[in-house]
Design a protein around this motif. Structure first.
Motif, mmCIF file in Angstrom:
data_model
loop_
_atom_site.group_PDB
_atom_site.id
_atom_site.type_symbol
_atom_site.label_atom_id
_atom_site.label_comp_id
_atom_site.label_asym_id
_atom_site.label_seq_id
_atom_site.Cartn_x
_atom_site.Cartn_y
_atom_site.Cartn_z
ATOM 1 N N LEU A 135 0.833 -1.204 0.000
ATOM 2 C CA LEU A 135 0.000 0.000 0.000
ATOM 3 C C LEU A 135 0.868 1.255 0.000
ATOM 4 C CD1 LEU A 135 -3.016 0.989 0.328
ATOM 5 C CD2 LEU A 135 -2.568 1.032 2.793
ATOM 6 N N TYR A 157 -7.839 -1.713 -3.868
ATOM 7 C CA TYR A 157 -7.363 -2.356 -2.641
ATOM 8 C C TYR A 157 -7.389 -3.875 -2.797
ATOM 9 C CZ TYR A 157 -7.816 2.139 -0.217
ATOM 10 O OH TYR A 157 -7.680 3.441 0.169
ATOM 11 N N GLY A 197 -11.216 -4.345 1.312
ATOM 12 C CA GLY A 197 -11.184 -3.207 0.395
ATOM 13 C C GLY A 197 -12.313 -2.224 0.630
#
Length: 279
Positions: free
Chosen positions: A128, A157, A166
């Motif tokens: 991320l 995500y 997500g």
DNA sequence: AGCCAGGCAATTC
DNA sequence: GAATTGCATGGC
């Protein structure tokens, strides 16, 4: 490279980083660690009681990050009284300190943590950061800001590997960007009210909220209750009988009071490393 | 090769 | 309200 020394009692760098509260560190040679928090990165090591910072990047910030001003000896003495199991847990890792970590980073990290293994949590947070954060020195990346994540969709995500989380991550970012989660204002709220505010985010239940309360807001009276704590707690104090999370927290509040959060971290690390009550 | 993870929301009883 | 169930993925 400039070195800055810091004598901090009751502090083990490795125990503090590896006890499960922090996901953004990397072990290097010679027991050195690189730690990232938000936009900052530092490399440091430990010789005896002495911490060695390599470089002088915002040392006051890092001393605060490691909760350097608090008297942990007093906390440990109090927790150990009439409690042999706690004494054992503390002697297993007497150098744990509770870090002060960034709110948004904790929010996202502990949403990711649910129903997940620690190594995988770390991997997801790293990806991320690499995808949406800012490059820092040494090839590391800052944890992305809410603004940097403002256009990231649930699907994005998911493609990082976050799976069903997500939807929660997208909701969390929207909530923060809406302005209802400004740290300066959240800090003023009483703990229960802050917990409820955090739990209004879809994907944040009491466990995740309590981790944020403890690791980011310094609410040391909370006792985050997960499967490991349930195992070690029932083993230590109830002859193996499992408790409901609610019951456990009432018991922990009576037993540890305002030091419950510290107690939780000693017990958690001890229980997990020794696999207490598992299998 | 499966099993299961620092839980949670949705559903069902 | 308490108890059950599905969830995505990959480290071990």
């Amino acid at each position: 490279m400039e070195k800055v020394f810091w004598d901090c009692p009751d502090f083990s760098l490795s125990q503090t980083l590896e006890c499960g509260q922090c996901f953004r560190y990397e072990k290097k040679e010679d027991d050195c660690y690189t730690v990232i928090s938000g936009q900052k990165v530092i490399t440091l090591g430990q010789v005896g009681d002495s911490i060695v910072f390599y470089g002088d990047n915002d040392i006051p910030f890092w001393k605060g990050f490691f909760d350097g001003e608090r008297d942990y000896n007093e906390i440990k003495q109090r927790l150990k009284e009439n409690d042999p199991i706690m004494a054992e847990a503390i002697s297993f890792a007497p150098g744990i300190r509770i870090l002060k970590q960034e709110f948004f980073e904790m929010l996202m990290s502990f949403i990711i943590s649910q129903n997940n293994h620690i190594p995988r949590i770390r991997g997801l947070i790293q990806r991320l950061s690499q995808e949406y954060g800012m490059p820092l020195e040494g090839g590391f990346y800052s944890f992305p800001t809410p603004q940097q994540l403002s256009d990231v969709t649930e699907e994005a995500y998911r493609s990082l590997g976050c799976g069903f989380r997500g939807r929660y991550l997208e909701d969390a970012v929207k909530n923060v960007l809406s302005g209802n989660f400004e740290v300066e204002k959240l800090e003023m709220l009483p703990t229960e009210e802050l917990r409820q505010r955090l739990m209004s985010i879809c994907g944040v239940g009491q466990k995740v909220a309590d981790c944020i309360l403890l690791f980011s807001f310094g609410r040391y009276e909370v006792f985050p209750t997960d499967v490991w704590i349930n195992r070690v707690y029932s083993h230590a104090y109830f002859e193996g009988k499992k408790l409901l999370a609610k019951e456990l927290q009432v018991s922990a509040a009576e037993k540890f009071g305002n030091n419950a959060g510290f107690a939780q971290q000693y017990l958690f690390y001890y229980g997990r490393e020794r696999k207490i009550g598992k299998g």
